[in-house]
Motif scaffolding. Sequence first.
Motif, PDB file in Angstrom:
ATOM      1  N   VAL A  75       0.736  -1.282   0.113  1.00  0.00           N
ATOM      2  CA  VAL A  75       0.135  -0.065  -0.007  1.00  0.00           C
ATOM      3  C   VAL A  75       0.893   1.117  -0.109  1.00  0.00           C
ATOM      4  N   SER A  76       0.555   2.103  -0.833  1.00  0.00           N
ATOM      5  CA  SER A  76       1.216   3.469  -0.886  1.00  0.00           C
ATOM      6  C   SER A  76       0.418   4.487  -0.412  1.00  0.00           C
ATOM      7  N   THR A  77       0.696   5.462   0.162  1.00  0.00           N
ATOM      8  CA  THR A  77      -0.131   6.614   0.465  1.00  0.00           C
ATOM      9  C   THR A  77       0.217   7.737   0.085  1.00  0.00           C
ATOM     10  N   SER A  78       1.472   7.846  -0.629  1.00  0.00           N
ATOM     11  CA  SER A  78       1.941   9.293  -1.651  1.00  0.00           C
ATOM     12  C   SER A  78       2.877   8.742  -2.702  1.00  0.00           C
ATOM     13  N   PRO A  79       3.026   9.882  -3.526  1.00  0.00           N
ATOM     14  CA  PRO A  79       3.830   9.609  -4.825  1.00  0.00           C
ATOM     15  C   PRO A  79       5.304   9.280  -4.138  1.00  0.00           C
ATOM     16  N   ALA A  80       5.704   9.892  -3.031  1.00  0.00           N
ATOM     17  CA  ALA A  80       7.162   9.835  -2.425  1.00  0.00           C
ATOM     18  C   ALA A  80       7.201   8.241  -2.128  1.00  0.00           C
ATOM     19  N   GLU A  81       6.048   7.665  -1.601  1.00  0.00           N
ATOM     20  CA  GLU A  81       6.191   6.319  -1.292  1.00  0.00           C
ATOM     21  C   GLU A  81       6.243   5.109  -2.403  1.00  0.00           C
ATOM     22  N   THR A  82       5.639   5.511  -3.354  1.00  0.00           N
ATOM     23  CA  THR A  82       5.703   4.844  -4.625  1.00  0.00           C
ATOM     24  C   THR A  82       6.917   4.821  -5.268  1.00  0.00           C
ATOM     25  N   TRP A  83       7.772   6.218  -5.080  1.00  0.00           N
ATOM     26  CA  TRP A  83       9.077   6.140  -5.601  1.00  0.00           C
ATOM     27  C   TRP A  83       9.783   4.947  -4.621  1.00  0.00           C
TER      28      TRP A  83
ATOM     29  N   GLY B 271      -2.313  -0.265 -14.851  1.00  0.00           N
ATOM     30  CA  GLY B 271      -3.316   0.536 -14.023  1.00  0.00           C
ATOM     31  C   GLY B 271      -3.794   1.384 -14.956  1.00  0.00           C
ATOM     32  N   ASP B 272      -4.863   1.963 -14.484  1.00  0.00           N
ATOM     33  CA  ASP B 272      -5.708   2.940 -15.196  1.00  0.00           C
ATOM     34  C   ASP B 272      -4.810   4.347 -15.577  1.00  0.00           C
ATOM     35  N   LEU B 273      -5.409   5.275 -16.305  1.00  0.00           N
ATOM     36  CA  LEU B 273      -4.796   6.543 -16.478  1.00  0.00           C
ATOM     37  C   LEU B 273      -4.735   7.157 -15.218  1.00  0.00           C
ATOM     38  N   GLY B 274      -3.767   7.701 -14.760  1.00  0.00           N
ATOM     39  CA  GLY B 274      -3.643   8.464 -13.557  1.00  0.00           C
ATOM     40  C   GLY B 274      -3.455   7.539 -12.352  1.00  0.00           C
ATOM     41  N   ALA B 275      -3.373   6.244 -12.777  1.00  0.00           N
ATOM     42  CA  ALA B 275      -2.841   5.345 -11.644  1.00  0.00           C
ATOM     43  C   ALA B 275      -1.698   5.494 -10.746  1.00  0.00           C
ATOM     44  N   GLY B 276      -0.554   5.900 -11.577  1.00  0.00           N
ATOM     45  CA  GLY B 276       0.692   6.000 -11.177  1.00  0.00           C
ATOM     46  C   GLY B 276       1.682   5.363 -11.826  1.00  0.00           C
ATOM     47  N   LYS B 277       1.535   5.066 -12.989  1.00  0.00           N
ATOM     48  CA  LYS B 277       2.540   4.050 -13.509  1.00  0.00           C
ATOM     49  C   LYS B 277       3.779   5.093 -13.817  1.00  0.00           C
ATOM     50  N   THR B 278       3.609   6.171 -14.189  1.00  0.00           N
ATOM     51  CA  THR B 278       4.667   7.100 -14.555  1.00  0.00           C
ATOM     52  C   THR B 278       5.407   7.646 -13.369  1.00  0.00           C
ATOM     53  N   CYS B 279       4.531   7.937 -12.228  1.00  0.00           N
ATOM     54  CA  CYS B 279       5.004   8.038 -10.782  1.00  0.00           C
ATOM     55  C   CYS B 279       6.048   6.757 -10.670  1.00  0.00           C
TER      56      CYS B 279
ATOM     57  N   VAL C 117       7.637  -0.761 -19.112  1.00  0.00           N
ATOM     58  CA  VAL C 117       6.690  -0.726 -20.199  1.00  0.00           C
ATOM     59  C   VAL C 117       5.255  -0.227 -19.513  1.00  0.00           C
ATOM     60  N   GLU C 118       4.790   0.704 -20.105  1.00  0.00           N
ATOM     61  CA  GLU C 118       3.186   1.154 -19.647  1.00  0.00           C
ATOM     62  C   GLU C 118       2.497   0.440 -20.544  1.00  0.00           C
ATOM     63  N   TRP C 119       1.152   0.228 -20.534  1.00  0.00           N
ATOM     64  CA  TRP C 119       0.179  -0.812 -21.259  1.00  0.00           C
ATOM     65  C   TRP C 119       1.030  -1.938 -21.808  1.00  0.00           C
TER      66      TRP C 119
ATOM     67  N   GLU D 147      -4.027   7.217  -1.950  1.00  0.00           N
ATOM     68  CA  GLU D 147      -3.494   5.713  -1.730  1.00  0.00           C
ATOM     69  C   GLU D 147      -3.585   4.855  -3.142  1.00  0.00           C
ATOM     70  N   ARG D 148      -2.644   3.885  -3.089  1.00  0.00           N
ATOM     71  CA  ARG D 148      -2.664   3.163  -4.321  1.00  0.00           C
ATOM     72  C   ARG D 148      -2.074   1.711  -3.687  1.00  0.00           C
ATOM     73  N   ILE D 149      -3.131   0.578  -4.020  1.00  0.00           N
ATOM     74  CA  ILE D 149      -2.471  -0.607  -3.992  1.00  0.00           C
ATOM     75  C   ILE D 149      -1.576  -0.990  -5.080  1.00  0.00           C
TER      76      ILE D 149
HETATM   77  P1  ADP Z   1      -0.195   7.254 -15.064  1.00  0.00           P
HETATM   78  O1  ADP Z   1       1.069   7.164 -15.887  1.00  0.00           O
HETATM   79  O2  ADP Z   1      -0.680   5.547 -14.457  1.00  0.00           O
HETATM   80  O3  ADP Z   1      -1.208   7.403 -16.028  1.00  0.00           O
HETATM   81  P2  ADP Z   1       0.964   9.122 -13.339  1.00  0.00           P
HETATM   82  O4  ADP Z   1       2.091   8.507 -12.912  1.00  0.00           O
HETATM   83  O5  ADP Z   1       1.146  10.144 -14.646  1.00  0.00           O
HETATM   84  O6  ADP Z   1      -0.219   8.207 -13.987  1.00  0.00           O
HETATM   85  O7  ADP Z   1      -0.095  10.037 -12.318  1.00  0.00           O
HETATM   86  C1  ADP Z   1      -0.353   9.578 -11.110  1.00  0.00           C
HETATM   87  C2  ADP Z   1      -0.998  10.847 -10.416  1.00  0.00           C
HETATM   88  O8  ADP Z   1      -1.451  10.361  -9.169  1.00  0.00           O
HETATM   89  C3  ADP Z   1       0.081  11.816 -10.314  1.00  0.00           C
HETATM   90  O9  ADP Z   1      -0.454  13.085 -10.212  1.00  0.00           O
HETATM   91  C4  ADP Z   1       0.402  11.558  -8.737  1.00  0.00           C
HETATM   92  O10 ADP Z   1       1.074  12.723  -8.167  1.00  0.00           O
HETATM   93  C5  ADP Z   1      -0.884  11.149  -8.208  1.00  0.00           C
HETATM   94  N1  ADP Z   1      -0.742  10.288  -7.070  1.00  0.00           N
HETATM   95  C6  ADP Z   1      -1.334  10.756  -5.797  1.00  0.00           C
HETATM   96  N2  ADP Z   1      -1.052   9.683  -4.928  1.00  0.00           N
HETATM   97  C7  ADP Z   1      -0.073   8.546  -5.524  1.00  0.00           C
HETATM   98  C8  ADP Z   1       0.485   7.526  -5.209  1.00  0.00           C
HETATM   99  N3  ADP Z   1       0.459   7.010  -3.856  1.00  0.00           N
HETATM  100  N4  ADP Z   1       1.247   6.902  -5.830  1.00  0.00           N
HETATM  101  C9  ADP Z   1       1.339   7.414  -7.300  1.00  0.00           C
HETATM  102  N5  ADP Z   1       0.857   8.450  -7.719  1.00  0.00           N
HETATM  103  C10 ADP Z   1      -0.127   9.155  -6.912  1.00  0.00           C
END
Ligand code: ADP
Length: 150
Positions: A11-19, A39-47, A111-113, A138-140
Amino acid sequence: MNISANEKRLVSTSPAETWQIAGDLIASLPRSAVIALHGDLGAGKTCFVQGIAKSLGIDKPVTSPTFTVINEYRGETRDLFHIDLYRLNSMADIMAIGFEDYVNGDGITAVEWAERAGELMPASTVQVRIESTANLDERIITISQTGVNP
Ligand code: ADP
Ligand code: MG
């Protein structure tokens, strides 16, 4: 079949935790590896890929290669290839970018998608699935690897 034998659910609760999760994954992998991001658009793949880049000592900002398809970064000891197949609709298009050379080459290929590449993905690919929850940041994150040492 041991399909989920090495599946990890975090479980991630922030972008920094995902990093951080991405960095921990890289530390556990061999020098060359392929990571499929689902994961869907905006899920956090690029993050997640931003976290991979940080752990490889890449200072350049990592942005989505949705339009460029591939972004390449020189890391301290190995390179990162960030591929987004979102806009490629056929296997022929995917092969035309030299996809097989990237996934079978040296370094880290994210690789995304990745599902669009079907069987072009190596058997040892690390699968990362990122899912949103009812909580905003939050992200799983589910990480699994099949096809290793069968
Ligand atoms: P994708 O590539 O899957 O379309 P992005 O990584 O571009 O998604 O975008 C994810 C968005 O969700 C960013 O704006 C990021 O800041 C936000 N976000 C919020 N919480 C999290 C988290 N826990 N992990 C990853 N991204 C998060
Ligand atoms: Mg993206």
